[in-house]
Structures are given as C-alpha cells and as structure tokens.
Enzyme design. Structure first.
Site, PDB file in Angstrom:
ATOM      1  N   GLU A 266       0.414  -2.528  -1.993  1.00  0.00           N
ATOM      2  CA  GLU A 266       0.047  -3.111  -0.701  1.00  0.00           C
ATOM      3  C   GLU A 266      -0.516  -2.031   0.202  1.00  0.00           C
ATOM      4  O   GLU A 266      -1.377  -2.266   1.046  1.00  0.00           O
ATOM      5  CB  GLU A 266       1.304  -3.744  -0.077  1.00  0.00           C
ATOM      6  CG  GLU A 266       1.006  -4.859   0.923  1.00  0.00           C
ATOM      7  CD  GLU A 266       1.094  -4.395   2.360  1.00  0.00           C
ATOM      8  OE1 GLU A 266       0.359  -4.923   3.215  1.00  0.00           O
ATOM      9  OE2 GLU A 266       1.890  -3.486   2.644  1.00  0.00           O
TER      10      GLU A 266
ATOM     11  N   SER B  31       6.386  -2.148   3.011  1.00  0.00           N
ATOM     12  CA  SER B  31       6.357  -2.535   1.588  1.00  0.00           C
ATOM     13  C   SER B  31       5.263  -1.758   0.873  1.00  0.00           C
ATOM     14  O   SER B  31       4.103  -1.802   1.286  1.00  0.00           O
ATOM     15  CB  SER B  31       6.049  -4.021   1.437  1.00  0.00           C
ATOM     16  OG  SER B  31       7.001  -4.791   2.105  1.00  0.00           O
TER      17      SER B  31
ATOM     18  N   ARG C 175      -1.977 -10.854   2.583  1.00  0.00           N
ATOM     19  CA  ARG C 175      -2.274  -9.425   2.806  1.00  0.00           C
ATOM     20  C   ARG C 175      -3.707  -9.060   2.388  1.00  0.00           C
ATOM     21  O   ARG C 175      -3.948  -7.974   1.864  1.00  0.00           O
ATOM     22  CB  ARG C 175      -1.301  -8.542   2.024  1.00  0.00           C
ATOM     23  CG  ARG C 175       0.134  -8.665   2.445  1.00  0.00           C
ATOM     24  CD  ARG C 175       0.380  -8.112   3.843  1.00  0.00           C
ATOM     25  NE  ARG C 175       1.797  -7.892   4.055  1.00  0.00           N
ATOM     26  CZ  ARG C 175       2.667  -8.845   4.353  1.00  0.00           C
ATOM     27  NH1 ARG C 175       2.260 -10.099   4.509  1.00  0.00           N
ATOM     28  NH2 ARG C 175       3.946  -8.543   4.523  1.00  0.00           N
TER      29      ARG C 175
HETATM   30  P1  FAD Z   1      -3.785   1.652   9.315  1.00  0.00           P
HETATM   31  O1  FAD Z   1      -2.659   1.922   8.399  1.00  0.00           O
HETATM   32  O2  FAD Z   1      -4.332   2.773  10.102  1.00  0.00           O
HETATM   33  O3  FAD Z   1      -4.971   0.964   8.494  1.00  0.00           O
HETATM   34  C1  FAD Z   1      -4.704  -0.115   7.617  1.00  0.00           C
HETATM   35  C2  FAD Z   1      -6.033  -0.623   7.030  1.00  0.00           C
HETATM   36  O4  FAD Z   1      -6.823  -1.208   8.051  1.00  0.00           O
HETATM   37  C3  FAD Z   1      -6.900   0.497   6.442  1.00  0.00           C
HETATM   38  O5  FAD Z   1      -7.608  -0.040   5.338  1.00  0.00           O
HETATM   39  C4  FAD Z   1      -7.865   0.844   7.565  1.00  0.00           C
HETATM   40  O6  FAD Z   1      -9.072   1.369   7.055  1.00  0.00           O
HETATM   41  C5  FAD Z   1      -8.077  -0.508   8.218  1.00  0.00           C
HETATM   42  N1  FAD Z   1      -8.326  -0.462   9.676  1.00  0.00           N
HETATM   43  C6  FAD Z   1      -7.432  -0.046  10.615  1.00  0.00           C
HETATM   44  N2  FAD Z   1      -7.955  -0.236  11.850  1.00  0.00           N
HETATM   45  C7  FAD Z   1      -9.186  -0.775  11.668  1.00  0.00           C
HETATM   46  C8  FAD Z   1     -10.221  -1.198  12.559  1.00  0.00           C
HETATM   47  N3  FAD Z   1     -10.097  -1.128  13.879  1.00  0.00           N
HETATM   48  N4  FAD Z   1     -11.361  -1.695  12.011  1.00  0.00           N
HETATM   49  C9  FAD Z   1     -11.521  -1.791  10.674  1.00  0.00           C
HETATM   50  N5  FAD Z   1     -10.580  -1.402   9.787  1.00  0.00           N
HETATM   51  C10 FAD Z   1      -9.428  -0.908  10.281  1.00  0.00           C
HETATM   52  N6  FAD Z   1       2.977  -5.168   7.397  1.00  0.00           N
HETATM   53  C11 FAD Z   1       3.165  -6.505   7.373  1.00  0.00           C
HETATM   54  O7  FAD Z   1       2.210  -7.268   7.157  1.00  0.00           O
HETATM   55  N7  FAD Z   1       4.390  -7.045   7.595  1.00  0.00           N
HETATM   56  C12 FAD Z   1       5.472  -6.289   7.840  1.00  0.00           C
HETATM   57  O8  FAD Z   1       6.571  -6.819   8.043  1.00  0.00           O
HETATM   58  C13 FAD Z   1       5.316  -4.869   7.885  1.00  0.00           C
HETATM   59  N8  FAD Z   1       6.371  -4.074   8.118  1.00  0.00           N
HETATM   60  C14 FAD Z   1       6.197  -2.720   8.137  1.00  0.00           C
HETATM   61  C15 FAD Z   1       7.315  -1.908   8.400  1.00  0.00           C
HETATM   62  C16 FAD Z   1       7.178  -0.532   8.447  1.00  0.00           C
HETATM   63  C17 FAD Z   1       8.386   0.315   8.745  1.00  0.00           C
HETATM   64  C18 FAD Z   1       5.905   0.062   8.246  1.00  0.00           C
HETATM   65  C19 FAD Z   1       5.730   1.545   8.347  1.00  0.00           C
HETATM   66  C20 FAD Z   1       4.783  -0.741   7.968  1.00  0.00           C
HETATM   67  C21 FAD Z   1       4.931  -2.143   7.913  1.00  0.00           C
HETATM   68  N9  FAD Z   1       3.843  -2.987   7.637  1.00  0.00           N
HETATM   69  C22 FAD Z   1       4.015  -4.345   7.645  1.00  0.00           C
HETATM   70  C23 FAD Z   1       2.524  -2.417   7.307  1.00  0.00           C
HETATM   71  C24 FAD Z   1       1.666  -2.034   8.542  1.00  0.00           C
HETATM   72  O9  FAD Z   1       2.447  -1.939   9.685  1.00  0.00           O
HETATM   73  C25 FAD Z   1       0.534  -3.041   8.776  1.00  0.00           C
HETATM   74  O10 FAD Z   1      -0.323  -3.097   7.643  1.00  0.00           O
HETATM   75  C26 FAD Z   1      -0.313  -2.683  10.006  1.00  0.00           C
HETATM   76  O11 FAD Z   1      -1.146  -3.765  10.343  1.00  0.00           O
HETATM   77  C27 FAD Z   1      -1.144  -1.419   9.831  1.00  0.00           C
HETATM   78  O12 FAD Z   1      -1.654  -1.061  11.110  1.00  0.00           O
HETATM   79  P2  FAD Z   1      -2.256   0.363  11.402  1.00  0.00           P
HETATM   80  O13 FAD Z   1      -2.890   0.329  12.743  1.00  0.00           O
HETATM   81  O14 FAD Z   1      -1.238   1.391  11.194  1.00  0.00           O
HETATM   82  O15 FAD Z   1      -3.404   0.446  10.298  1.00  0.00           O
HETATM   83  N1  EPU Z   2      15.421  -8.036  -2.354  1.00  0.00           N
HETATM   84  C1  EPU Z   2      16.260  -7.445  -3.282  1.00  0.00           C
HETATM   85  N2  EPU Z   2      16.353  -6.077  -3.283  1.00  0.00           N
HETATM   86  C2  EPU Z   2      15.663  -5.303  -2.406  1.00  0.00           C
HETATM   87  C3  EPU Z   2      14.802  -5.905  -1.469  1.00  0.00           C
HETATM   88  C4  EPU Z   2      14.704  -7.287  -1.465  1.00  0.00           C
HETATM   89  O1  EPU Z   2      16.897  -8.110  -4.094  1.00  0.00           O
HETATM   90  O2  EPU Z   2      15.832  -4.078  -2.458  1.00  0.00           O
HETATM   91  C5  EPU Z   2      15.357  -9.503  -2.298  1.00  0.00           C
HETATM   92  C6  EPU Z   2      16.077 -10.034  -1.042  1.00  0.00           C
HETATM   93  O3  EPU Z   2      17.445 -10.200  -1.258  1.00  0.00           O
HETATM   94  C7  EPU Z   2      15.359 -11.354  -0.821  1.00  0.00           C
HETATM   95  C8  EPU Z   2      13.949 -11.072  -1.315  1.00  0.00           C
HETATM   96  O4  EPU Z   2      14.008  -9.933  -2.157  1.00  0.00           O
HETATM   97  O5  EPU Z   2      15.924 -12.349  -1.628  1.00  0.00           O
HETATM   98  C9  EPU Z   2      12.960 -10.838  -0.181  1.00  0.00           C
HETATM   99  O6  EPU Z   2      13.368  -9.725   0.601  1.00  0.00           O
HETATM  100  P1  EPU Z   2      12.955  -9.527   2.123  1.00  0.00           P
HETATM  101  O7  EPU Z   2      13.262 -10.750   2.920  1.00  0.00           O
HETATM  102  O8  EPU Z   2      13.525  -8.237   2.584  1.00  0.00           O
HETATM  103  O9  EPU Z   2      11.378  -9.456   2.109  1.00  0.00           O
HETATM  104  P2  EPU Z   2      10.347  -8.791   1.122  1.00  0.00           P
HETATM  105  O10 EPU Z   2       9.747  -9.857   0.252  1.00  0.00           O
HETATM  106  O11 EPU Z   2      10.944  -7.621   0.452  1.00  0.00           O
HETATM  107  C10 EPU Z   2       8.336  -9.290   2.688  1.00  0.00           C
HETATM  108  C11 EPU Z   2       7.164  -8.523   3.238  1.00  0.00           C
HETATM  109  C12 EPU Z   2       7.614  -7.667   4.410  1.00  0.00           C
HETATM  110  C13 EPU Z   2       8.167  -8.577   5.488  1.00  0.00           C
HETATM  111  C14 EPU Z   2       9.355  -9.348   4.912  1.00  0.00           C
HETATM  112  C15 EPU Z   2       9.911 -10.367   5.881  1.00  0.00           C
HETATM  113  C16 EPU Z   2       5.579  -8.190   1.444  1.00  0.00           C
HETATM  114  C17 EPU Z   2       4.975  -7.228   0.486  1.00  0.00           C
HETATM  115  N3  EPU Z   2       6.559  -7.708   2.213  1.00  0.00           N
HETATM  116  O12 EPU Z   2       9.244  -8.306   2.168  1.00  0.00           O
HETATM  117  O13 EPU Z   2       6.468  -6.992   4.920  1.00  0.00           O
HETATM  118  O14 EPU Z   2       8.594  -7.842   6.616  1.00  0.00           O
HETATM  119  O15 EPU Z   2       8.917 -10.072   3.727  1.00  0.00           O
HETATM  120  O16 EPU Z   2       9.039 -11.434   5.983  1.00  0.00           O
HETATM  121  O17 EPU Z   2       5.141  -9.336   1.507  1.00  0.00           O
HETATM  122  C18 EPU Z   2       5.175  -4.995   4.731  1.00  0.00           C
HETATM  123  O18 EPU Z   2       4.225  -5.724   4.416  1.00  0.00           O
HETATM  124  O19 EPU Z   2       5.063  -3.751   4.853  1.00  0.00           O
HETATM  125  C19 EPU Z   2       6.479  -5.607   4.976  1.00  0.00           C
HETATM  126  C20 EPU Z   2       7.559  -4.907   5.307  1.00  0.00           C
END
Ligand code: FAD
Ligand code: EPU
Length: 353
Positions: free
Chosen positions: A345, A249, A177
């Site tokens: 994050e 997250s 990240r």
């Molecule tokens: P923004 O939130 O608008 O910006 C994020 C950062 O990037 C900021 O620092 C911004 O300044 C910069 N930025 C954005 N666009 C540009 C650009 N064109 N040039 C330079 N800088 C820029 N993330 C994961 O990694 N894994 C997940 O599984 C995951 N699951 C998610 C689930 C949910 C429900 C939500 C709401 C978020 C989740 N995220 C996850 C976080 C998020 O979706 C990602 O970080 C995503 O890449 C952000 O994209 P955005 O366009 O909304 O960026």
């Molecule tokens: N867990 C708990 N309690 C909770 C949540 C999770 O005990 O409330 C335990 C689960 O049981 C599991 C472990 O934690 O053993 C990991 O959980 P999960 O697979 O849901 O993933 P995570 O580590 O919580 C990360 C990323 C997610 C990504 C998932 C799947 C980060 C910070 N988050 O979550 O990314 O979707 O793995 O790969 O690395 C995001 O970045 O916004 C995001 C959603």
C-alpha cells in the site's frame, strides 16, 4: 543548501539542493532529494517552471507529509511540495456544504473543522496523517468510510500539458486505495485543491468493529463523539510516527477469489473476511501476517508492530532497504502459507521495476 532564490514580493521561491527528506517522511528515512521545491501560492509553480528550463529532464516526485512513502535511496530528481493553505465554503444549500481545501492543509485539521461546524461525512477518517492533496490520490479510508464518496472535484496543474484543470470525482477512477493519480497521472498532475461535499443532516456510519460501542461509552452518538472514539481506537493500536517511524498499513488488504477464501475459511474458521465485488472476498492482511508469526518481529531497527501486524516500523535507524527487504520476506511467507499475494500500500520510491 539554498541553490536558487528568486526575489519576489512575498513569498520567495526557493529551490533547495541535496535536501534531507528525513522530516518529510514518517518512516524517518534519511534520504536526500537532489532538488526540493515547496510553494504556497499556485502562481509560484509557473514562475519556478519558467525559470528552471531543465526541469522536464528531472525525475519528479510530488509529496505531502510523506506518511505513505518509503525511500530506498536518495532521490535523484526534483521533489515538489505544493503546500497550499486555506479552507473555504464554496457553496451550500439546505442539506449540504461544499468545502474547498488547499493541498497543503493538514487532513486532520480539516476533519476537526468539519466536526466543529457539525458537518458530517469525514468524521470516521479522523487522525489519518497527511495533507489534503494526498487524500484524493490515495482514496483514504477507515472505519467504514472512503473519501471518494465525499470528493466532489480535484483541481491541479498538469506538468505535461502545462495546464490547470479540475476533474470531477467520477473521472478520478477511484477504487480501494487507488485513483487515476496513482496511475496515468502519477507525478504528472499536482493537486492544488480538493472540494468535499459534506452533510448538514448526517447518517452516522458505525458498523465497523467496535466503533458504535466505543462511541456510546462517550455519551450521545454525535459527530464529536464519533471523532473522539475513532481517535481513541487508532491511538490504542497504531504507532505514533513521532515515536516510531511508520507509514500505516504497509500492505493492502488482499481481494481474492471467493472460492479460495472458502477453502482458507474451512481450514481457519476464525479468519476475518469481508464481502467485495461479485465472486471476490477481501481478507485482513494483518491477520494473515500475524498467522505467519511476524507480529512483534524485529531485526535491527526494522520490525513489525506488536499491536498491528500490517504496520512495519522503523525503531530508529533502519534504512529504507531494510524495511523493504523485510516486507518482501513477509509477502513470501504469506504466499507460502496461504497462497495469497500481498500488494504494497505504501509508495516505494526507488524500487526497480
Ligand atoms: P504522501 O505520503 O506525501 O504522498 C502519498 C502519495 O500521494 C504519493 O504517491 C505522492 O506522490 C502523492 N501526492 C501527495 N500529495 C500530492 C499532491 N498534492 N498532488 C499529487 N500527488 C500527491 N491511510 C488510510 O487510507 N487510512 C488510514 O487509516 C491510514 N492510517 C495511517 C496511520 C498512520 C500512523 C500512518 C503513518 C499512515 C496512515 N495512512 C492511512 C496512510 C497515509 O496517512 C495516507 O495515505 C495519506 O493520505 C498520505 O498523505 P501524505 O500527505 O503524507 O502523502
Ligand atoms: N488483525 C489481526 N492481527 C493484526 C491486525 C489485524 O488479526 O495484527 C485483524 C483484526 O483483528 C480484524 C482485522 O484484522 O479482525 C482488521 O483489522 P483492523 O480493523 O485493525 O484494520 P486493518 O484491515 O488492519 C484497515 C486499513 C487501515 C484502517 C483500518 C480501519 C487497509 C490496508 N488498512 O486496516 O488503514 O485504518 O482498516 O478502518 O485497508 C492505512 O491505510 O494505512 C491504514 C491504517
């Protein structure tokens, strides 16, 4: 309110003032930007900079969809949204295809496009909200994949040198990240497009959690079924930002000394943990937070999601500060109980250093 319109042949350059960002952040925080500029053609940026000589003195924030932002106050500066469209194949050979996508392309539409053409490498990253530009900033990851392994190059415009250039992935300082765009080039390098290298003959990545079993339930193991399974798993545990504001997250999973992890494991034999770099262990922040009894907690409209303790939620009209204050309490209790420091994050905008 539109404060300045530059008539051009289509499209027009528009700069808005006192612009509400409520629809531009998935926490649904009602913050206002002093100035907001969105463009779809890279040359519009040069025109904007030329016509607004004061811009170097404004505070800057580059945004995509706002799915990783938490605003604490109004933003007293310029918000730039490079909403550049377009997906094209820029090169292909027998084994691979190189896809270039504009910063403004919705990430999941790119994944859908790749899976439709049977090109592998990003299917596990299905349904992550946000735009293509931010994927290269955040080094998005899920279900055993990280985008740094598929990024070939990142192109953009540097607001300090006023030049356009392309960076190879190896120069982007990718880590969990993290990237150069979150550090030295933060709010300075506007990403305009990203090139991804995908596979025509792909080795599936199915070793995360239940992904293999969930894919098998759908029939053959192929890109389409992996995408479906990932979407199903995500929908079952992550709140939809259209229903409850959130940014995924809120904290990173902490990477700690393995000696401390061993000690915690002796006291908590079921604690999830993953190998990290030598001498280090990654813990699950969601588990740590749940053990501190925060899961499902709610104060006013700020809360901790009932199915995923790593996700903080705006149930309606929480302010950015209420969510931020809750995050500080959570950090403190994890520190007190486990001696582990959580790092946010989500990008907090307006935090005093
Ligand atoms: P923004 O939130 O608008 O910006 C994020 C950062 O990037 C900021 O620092 C911004 O300044 C910069 N930025 C954005 N666009 C540009 C650009 N064109 N040039 C330079 N800088 C820029 N993330 C994961 O990694 N894994 C997940 O599984 C995951 N699951 C998610 C689930 C949910 C429900 C939500 C709401 C978020 C989740 N995220 C996850 C976080 C998020 O979706 C990602 O970080 C995503 O890449 C952000 O994209 P955005 O366009 O909304 O960026
Ligand atoms: N867990 C708990 N309690 C909770 C949540 C999770 O005990 O409330 C335990 C689960 O049981 C599991 C472990 O934690 O053993 C990991 O959980 P999960 O697979 O849901 O993933 P995570 O580590 O919580 C990360 C990323 C997610 C990504 C998932 C799947 C980060 C910070 N988050 O979550 O990314 O979707 O793995 O790969 O690395 C995001 O970045 O916004 C995001 C959603």
């Amino acid at each position: 309110m539109i404060c300045y319109i530059c008539p051009k042949i289509i499209p027009m350059i528009r700069v808005y003032s006192d612009f509400s960002l409520k629809k531009y952040n998935t926490f649904n925080i009602d913050s206002k930007a002093k100035y907001y500029f969105e463009y779809t053609e890279p040359e519009d940026l040069a025109e904007f900079l030329m016509r607004n000589k004061e811009w170097p003195f404004w505070q800057r924030l580059i945004i995509g969809e706002g799915s990783n932002l938490l605003f604490l106050n109004d933003f007293d500066g310029l918000v730039i949204n490079p909403n550049i469209p377009g997906i094209q194949v820029v090169h292909e050979d027998r084994n691979n295809v190189w896809l270039e996508a504009g910063a403004g392309v919705v990430w999941d539409q790119l994944v859908d496009f790749a899976v439709f053409h049977n090109w592998g490498g990003i299917e596990n990253l299905s349904l992550i909200p946000g735009k293509v530009g931010a994927t290269a900033v955040q080094n998005i990851g899920a279900y055993g994949m990280e985008i740094q392994n598929r990024i070939e190059s990142v192109s953009g415009f540097d607001l300090e040198t006023l030049t356009e250039y392309t960076m190879e992935a190896r120069d982007c300082q990718y880590a969990y990240r993290d990237s150069i765009f979150k550090n030295q080039l933060k709010d300075r390098f506007i990403i305009t497009s990203v090139v991804f290298k995908l596979d025509k003959f792909h080795e599936f990545v199915l070793n995360y959690g239940d992904l293999k079993a969930e894919t098998e339930k759908l029939g053959n193991i192929n890109l389409r079924n992996i995408r479906k399974a990932v979407i199903g798993i995500r929908e079952s545990k992550l709140p939809d930002p259209k229903v409850y504001g959130n940014a995924g997250s809120f904290f990173k999973n902490p990477v700690i000394e393995s000696s401390l992890a061993e000690k915690l494991l002796a006291e908590n034999p079921k604690m999830p943990r993953y190998p990290a770099s030598e001498g280090k262990t990654k813990l699950a922040a969601g588990w740590l937070i749940e053990q501190c009894d925060w899961k499902g907690f709610r104060r006013g409209d700020a809360g901790v999601h009932e199915k995923q303790a790593l996700v903080l939620v705006n149930y309606g009209n929480a302010t950015g500060k209420e969510i931020y204050d809750l995050s500080k309490e959570i950090c403190q209790s994890v520190q007190n109980k486990f001696g582990v420091e959580l790092e946010r994050e989500v990008n907090v905008i307006g935090e005093s250093k």
